[in-house]
Design a protein around this motif. Structure first.
Motif, short mmCIF file in Angstrom:
data_model
loop_
_atom_site.label_atom_id
_atom_site.label_comp_id
_atom_site.label_asym_id
_atom_site.label_seq_id
_atom_site.Cartn_x
_atom_site.Cartn_y
_atom_site.Cartn_z
N ARG A 72 7.07 -6.29 8.15
CA ARG A 72 7.59 -5.42 7.10
C ARG A 72 9.04 -5.79 6.77
NH1 ARG A 72 5.95 -0.21 9.53
NH2 ARG A 72 3.99 -1.34 9.81
N CYS A 103 1.87 -5.82 -3.32
CA CYS A 103 2.65 -4.84 -2.56
C CYS A 103 3.19 -3.75 -3.48
CB CYS A 103 3.79 -5.51 -1.82
SG CYS A 103 3.20 -6.41 -0.39
N ASN A 104 3.66 -4.15 -4.66
CA ASN A 104 4.13 -3.13 -5.61
C ASN A 104 3.01 -2.19 -5.99
OD1 ASN A 104 6.76 -3.93 -5.72
ND2 ASN A 104 6.44 -5.35 -7.43
N ARG A 106 2.31 0.26 -3.20
CA ARG A 106 3.41 1.22 -3.08
C ARG A 106 3.27 2.30 -4.16
NH1 ARG A 106 7.75 -2.39 -3.32
NH2 ARG A 106 6.93 -3.27 -1.40
N GLU A 107 2.98 1.88 -5.37
CA GLU A 107 2.78 2.85 -6.46
C GLU A 107 1.57 3.73 -6.19
OE1 GLU A 107 2.53 0.33 -9.89
OE2 GLU A 107 4.65 -0.24 -9.72
N ASP A 153 0.49 4.63 -3.27
CA ASP A 153 0.92 5.60 -2.26
C ASP A 153 1.68 6.75 -2.91
OD1 ASP A 153 -0.21 4.50 -0.02
OD2 ASP A 153 1.61 3.47 0.68
#
Ligand SMILES: [Zn+2]
Length: 547
Positions: A88, A326-327, A330-331, A333
């Motif tokens: 991470r 990954c973006n 994240r969005e 989430d």
């Protein structure tokens, strides 16, 4: 002479990448594709590679099976990253590839071993540039060791392991109830701990008839984040499919089965949407997943080549698009934290069209089942006719049906309250990585509660359960006393979709369906007791602490 020498070196240069010492050959390669590897042979192979590349490879064990075998997970990193926190912090997110959950379906196991060798020995470290690769080559270790000619063997190898684990469970039906040691280990020690961006689950098909050796599907659970599912259907999988064909010369199509074999243009269908399946479950966690199903009638060598090419094409894609992926998660989430509470949550669905595509298949013919064949083709399953494949190849333009439109939704609130009697269920939610809080002081609050009117269940056992297939409730809004020691499960959390899926009383595949509340929801004296999980309209303003 000079020319011969140049040719000789050219020959060495071109072919040396394909030549491995005996210990670095897989069992199928050593046996002309007659055998698949045992647990010990898998371990010997990965240990031999580990000795040669200790700085780029680590072997960990995620858990222990019923029969005491340690389940290996291989971590590959060119940046020396072997822990989730490092992955991470240094922005090399993990991608997980898992094989052999059904231990009769063995080309995934062989191809993941080849993948490790390919990356470390064949100059494919470019695949580790942007990511940390996690590989579980032999998930169902116990099933693998029960090799027998009676198990499914497809078109080779001679012997293969069995589907179930050491306890008798089908591990790919265990992701909601988590009763097996293997799935428990996977969820706690890999999903929760490493949080892979993508989970690839490798299988062999069950009876579909076509020519393409590789078939695939993303998460198709309709309760999942639709933007992630669309991204897979519209961008990731078409690009992986293209690489597979252009670079590796392997054809692939979406996973499914003909709706009507005697009329292939009617459609091609995939309905495995429930979270009891690993790829759907993983989708409910706002992460990407890919189901790989290799064509069972292709010979063993072709299946291995297909699977090996597919996982390389996948890693090429993730390595190239890691930041974008990954973006997106994240969005997803953030949406799960903000948008799921108080929303309309879908619980019943109608199958709809995903897209049209071309399938290379065969001409089929219909024939009457003979009385002498009845034992093999029972009437209640097959009816009067069989539709069989001929040897004549034929291409069809058909429609993929693997999308779902909800026709029934339920209104969610801000969260759920579970009575203290459900401590075991609260622990189970924690196992999934869900945030559970304990209410420190009793209070009076307005809730929606559910009075059971009728329960219908399966007549015969399924995965150790008599699954409830339909439950009628009466919904009542009421002020109740919530005792101290009750549990609060908020929908303001990244795993909110999974929370609703597990706890909504009408969920077809949640805790109610899997008999988690059968202790309480019994028909006694004056009808059924109340469902011990309430829906709270507002987050209670009382003292709470993490469970
Ligand atoms: Zn399978």
């Amino acid at each position: 002479m000079k020319r011969t020498l140049i040719l000789y070196f050219l020959f060495i240069f071109v072919f040396s990448f394909e030549l491995f010492s005996d210990e670095l050959l897989t069992v199928p390669e050593k046996t002309n594709y007659q055998r698949t590897s045992t647990y010990q042979e898998v371990m010997d192979f990965v240990k031999a590679l580990k000795e040669r590349h200790p700085e780029k490879m680590k072997i960990e064990f995620i858990g222990i099976t019923t029969e005491g075998r340690k389940i290996p997970m291989i971590i590959l990193s060119k940046h020396g990253i072997f822990k989730p926190l490092e992955s991470r912090l240094l922005n090399k997110p993990p991608v997980l590839i898992m094989a052999n959950i059904h231990a009769g379906e063995v080309e995934g196991k062989e191809s993941t071993l080849m993948l490790i060798r390919e990356i470390l020995e064949n100059n494919r470290e470019d695949l580790l540039e942007k990511q940390t690769v996690l590989i579980i080559p032999i998930f169902n270790c116990d099933g693998n060791e029960k090799m027998s000619p009676k198990n499914r063997r497809d078109n080779g190898p001679e012997l293969a392991g069995e589907r179930k684990n050491g306890q008798g469970y089908d591990l790919n039906r265990d992701y909601v109830k988590v009763e097996s040691f293997e799935v428990r280990a996977l969820i706690t020690n890999v999903f929760n701990f490493w949080d892979p961006v993508l989970f690839v689950d490798m299988h062999t098909t069950n009876g579909s008839l076509h020519q393409e050796p590789v078939t695939y599907a993303p998460n198709i659970a309709p309760e999942g984040d639709q933007i992630l599912t669309d991204y897979m259907w519209e961008k990731a999988l078409p690009e992986i499919d293209k690489t597979l064909l252009k670079k590796y010369k392997v054809e692939s199509i979406p996973y499914g089965n003909f709706i009507k074999r005697d009329d292939p243009v009617k459609g091609w269908r995939n309905r495995a949407i429930e979270a009891r399946f690993g790829t759907s479950y993983y989708g409910l966690r706002n992460r990407f997943s890919i189901l790989d199903e290799n064509y069972s009638r292709a010979d063993f060598r072709t299946r291995i080549k297909g699977a090996f090419s597919f996982i390389r094409a996948i890693l090429e894609y993730t390595n190239k698009h890691m930041d974008e992926m990954c973006n997106l998660i994240r969005e997803a989430d953030l949406r799960a934290i903000k948008e799921v509470k108080n929303s309309e949550f879908p619980i019943r669905f109608k199958l709809t069209k995903t897209y049209d595509f071309l399938i290379k298949s065969y001409i089929f013919k219909k024939r009457k089942i003979l009385e002498s064949e009845r034992e093999r083709y029972p009437k209640n399953w097959y009816g009067d006719y069989l539709v069989e494949k001929t040897d004549k190849k034929k291409n069809y333009c058909t429609t993929l049906y693997a999308s779902f439109k909800p026709y029934k939704k339920v209104k969610l609130t801000e969260g759920y309250i579970m009575l203290p009697s459900e401590r075991q269920v609260a622990m189970h939610l924690k196992l999934h990585g869900i945030n559970v809080q304990v209410i420190g002081k009793s209070f009076k609050g307005k809730v929606k509660l559910y009075k059971v009117i009728k329960i219908e269940s399966l007549k015969s056992p399924y995965q150790g359960h008599f699954l409830h297939t339909n439950i009628d409730y009466e919904e009542v809004e009421k002020e109740v006393d919530v005792p101290k020691g009750s549990f609060f499960i908020t929908l303001t959390q990244p795993l909110s979709r999974l929370v609703a899926y597990l706890l909504e009383p009408q969920s077809r595949d949640g805790y109610v369906a899997w008999n988690f509340f059968d202790r309480i929801m019994v028909n006694q004296w004056r009808g059924y007791s109340i469902y011990p999980v309430y829906k709270v309209l507002k987050t209670p303003k009382v003292q709470m602490h993490n469970f």
